[in-house]
Scaffold this active site. Structure first.
Site, PDB file in Angstrom:
ATOM      1  N   THR A 137      40.997 -29.595  26.710  1.00 59.42           N
ATOM      2  CA  THR A 137      42.192 -29.135  26.510  1.00 59.42           C
ATOM      3  C   THR A 137      42.312 -27.520  26.437  1.00 59.42           C
ATOM      4  OG1 THR A 137      43.434 -28.453  24.323  1.00 59.42           O
ATOM      5  CG2 THR A 137      41.179 -28.710  24.029  1.00 59.42           C
ATOM      6  N   ASP A 139      43.771 -25.774  24.825  1.00 63.51           N
ATOM      7  CA  ASP A 139      43.876 -25.131  23.611  1.00 63.51           C
ATOM      8  C   ASP A 139      42.678 -24.681  22.941  1.00 63.51           C
ATOM      9  OD1 ASP A 139      46.698 -25.763  23.770  1.00 63.51           O
ATOM     10  OD2 ASP A 139      46.446 -27.646  22.399  1.00 63.51           O
ATOM     11  N   GLU A 234      52.518 -20.369  20.235  1.00 58.09           N
ATOM     12  CA  GLU A 234      53.490 -21.186  19.920  1.00 58.09           C
ATOM     13  C   GLU A 234      53.455 -21.700  18.427  1.00 58.09           C
ATOM     14  OE1 GLU A 234      53.382 -24.610  22.422  1.00 58.09           O
ATOM     15  OE2 GLU A 234      51.406 -25.009  21.644  1.00 58.09           O
TER      16      GLU A 234
HETATM   17  O1  F6P Z   1      47.502 -29.744  23.965  1.00 59.29           O
HETATM   18  C1  F6P Z   1      48.099 -28.764  25.121  1.00 59.29           C
HETATM   19  C2  F6P Z   1      49.487 -28.608  24.993  1.00 59.29           C
HETATM   20  O2  F6P Z   1      49.631 -27.938  26.087  1.00 59.29           O
HETATM   21  C3  F6P Z   1      49.589 -27.517  23.770  1.00 59.29           C
HETATM   22  O3  F6P Z   1      49.349 -26.297  24.043  1.00 59.29           O
HETATM   23  C4  F6P Z   1      51.182 -27.949  23.612  1.00 59.29           C
HETATM   24  O4  F6P Z   1      51.552 -27.656  22.243  1.00 59.29           O
HETATM   25  C5  F6P Z   1      51.479 -29.236  24.005  1.00 59.29           C
HETATM   26  O5  F6P Z   1      50.239 -29.693  24.882  1.00 59.29           O
HETATM   27  C6  F6P Z   1      52.747 -29.348  24.832  1.00 59.29           C
HETATM   28  O6  F6P Z   1      52.886 -31.073  24.799  1.00 59.29           O
HETATM   29  P1  F6P Z   1      53.908 -31.538  25.819  1.00 59.29           P
HETATM   30  O7  F6P Z   1      52.948 -31.447  27.264  1.00 59.29           O
HETATM   31  O8  F6P Z   1      53.830 -33.025  25.374  1.00 59.29           O
HETATM   32  O9  F6P Z   1      54.953 -30.842  25.777  1.00 59.29           O
END
Ligand code: F6P
Length: 358
Positions: A137, A139, A234
């Site tokens: 991830t 994150d 975010e």
């Molecule tokens: O978990 C990875 C991530 O990129 C986060 O940082 C973000 O909040 C989320 O996924 C965004 O998700 P999606 O690709 O569904 O918009």
């Protein structure tokens, strides 16, 4: 021996390197490898998996994304099914996942994913599936490990973008706000903000006040600096406030976002300074993995095969204190790792005068 590989949740740079090393390490042992498409979704179709060969994984170490496809709505315990009236019902297909894999002769699954995928892996292991997890991830919010694959690349992309944005901040004497990803953890914001010499870094772990941000901008001006660089995660939130939420899609986690736009409006209103906000978005997950991410991904993939070889199932392969280790998936399922407030990175940010919004 036959193994299946799947990539769950959002894509991240490094996934393909795991697929390549796990596939090659397995093939070299004389095993068969099958790739599952879009998480577990292919298991409900007539084409449940495709064979992964040396040819299929050739030259993919440096490619972003995942050749297997990813799925954010891939929770087999709760598949959303659209009803004629526009509502959704949720269907549990987890037994089908386990039985289909058994029918295909799959002995073990390499599940590459983040906290959501590890939670699923744990629940599926309770139904008898033999799984080895690989931590992915951008994150970096998975517990039990120093770093997850994709994080280093995301930080590099964010840092480079913030560096570029800083030239506009300086030329126009503006406050520039950059919103980065990370969900409920501030790892990307903190690391990229520090690396790009941001003046203010706002992370979910430290709820902020607008007064604190404005005071920092005033202090900068008093010291002759007319521009400012603000990096906001975010998931950042105001003291006594909630996260800024963009929306929620069926079968998915809430989508965070909006902190930068809110700050832009408030800072302009309070100070009159020209202010702009930028949302970096999915480019943080895109493109080629960094060298570090390629390396840990290759190491994770091969280690997963070594774990399967000795029957060390239901473990997550992790990097801890610069060494590969295996920890029970049960220990990470349903938890997530935030930035410790006493970490030296936080202390360093404070020591060099960065405002953290508190
Ligand atoms: O978990 C990875 C991530 O990129 C986060 O940082 C973000 O909040 C989320 O996924 C965004 O998700 P999606 O690709 O569904 O918009």
């Amino acid at each position: 021996m036959k193994i299946a590989i799947n990539t769950g949740g959002g894509d991240a740079p490094g996934l393909n390197a795991v697929i390549r090393s796990a596939t090659k390490a397995a093939l070299r042992r004389g095993w068969e490898v099958v790739g599952l498409r879009n998480g577990y979704a292919s298991l409900y179709t007539d084409n449940p998996g495709e064979p992964l060969t040396h040819e299929a994984v050739k030259g993919i170490t440096m490619q972003g994304g995942t050749i297997l496809g990813a799925a954010n709505r891939g929770n087999p315990f709760e598949i959303p099914v659209l009803q004629p009236d526009g509502s959704y019902i949720y269907v549990d297909k987890s037994d089908q996942v386990v039985s289909k894999l058994a029918e295909m002769g799959v002995d073990a699954v390499v599940a590459i994913g983040g906290d959501g995928s590890m939670h699923l892996a744990h629940r599926l292991s309770e139904k008898g599936l033999k799984i080895v997890g690989v931590p992915k991830t951008i994150d970096n919010d998975l517990v039990g490990c120093d770093t997850t694959l994709g994080f280093d690349t995301a930080c590099s992309i964010a840092t480079e973008a913030i560096d570029r944005i800083s030239t506009t901040a300086e030329s126009h004497q503006r406050a520039m706000i950059v919103e980065v990803m990370g969900r409920y953890a501030g790892w990307i914001a903190l690391h990229s903000g520090l690396a790009s010499s941001a003046d203010v870094i706002l992370i979910p772990e430290i709820p902020f006040t607008l007064d604190s941000v404005i005071k920092k901008l005033d202090d900068l001006k008093k010291h002759g600096k007319e521009h400012a660089l603000i990096v906001v995660a975010e998931g950042a939130k105001l003291k006594d406030g909630a996260h800024f939420v963009k929306g929620k899609q069926v079968g998915q986690a809430e989508l965070l976002g909006g902190a930068a736009a809110w700050l832009e409006k408030e800072i302009m209103a309070r100070t009159g300074q020209e202010t702009r906000s930028v949302i970096l978005g999915h480019q943080q997950r895109g493109g080629r993995p960094s060298i570090y991410d390629r390396l840990i991904s290759l190491r994770f993939g091969a280690e997963a095969i070594r774990a399967i070889e000795v029957g060390d199932f239901n473990k997550l392969v992790v990097m801890k204190e610069n060494e590969l280790r295996r920890i029970p998936i049960a220990d990470v399922a349903g938890k997530f790792k935030t930035v410790p407030l006493d970490s030296d990175t936080i202390m360093t940010a404070r020591d060099i005068g960065i405002c953290l919004g508190d």
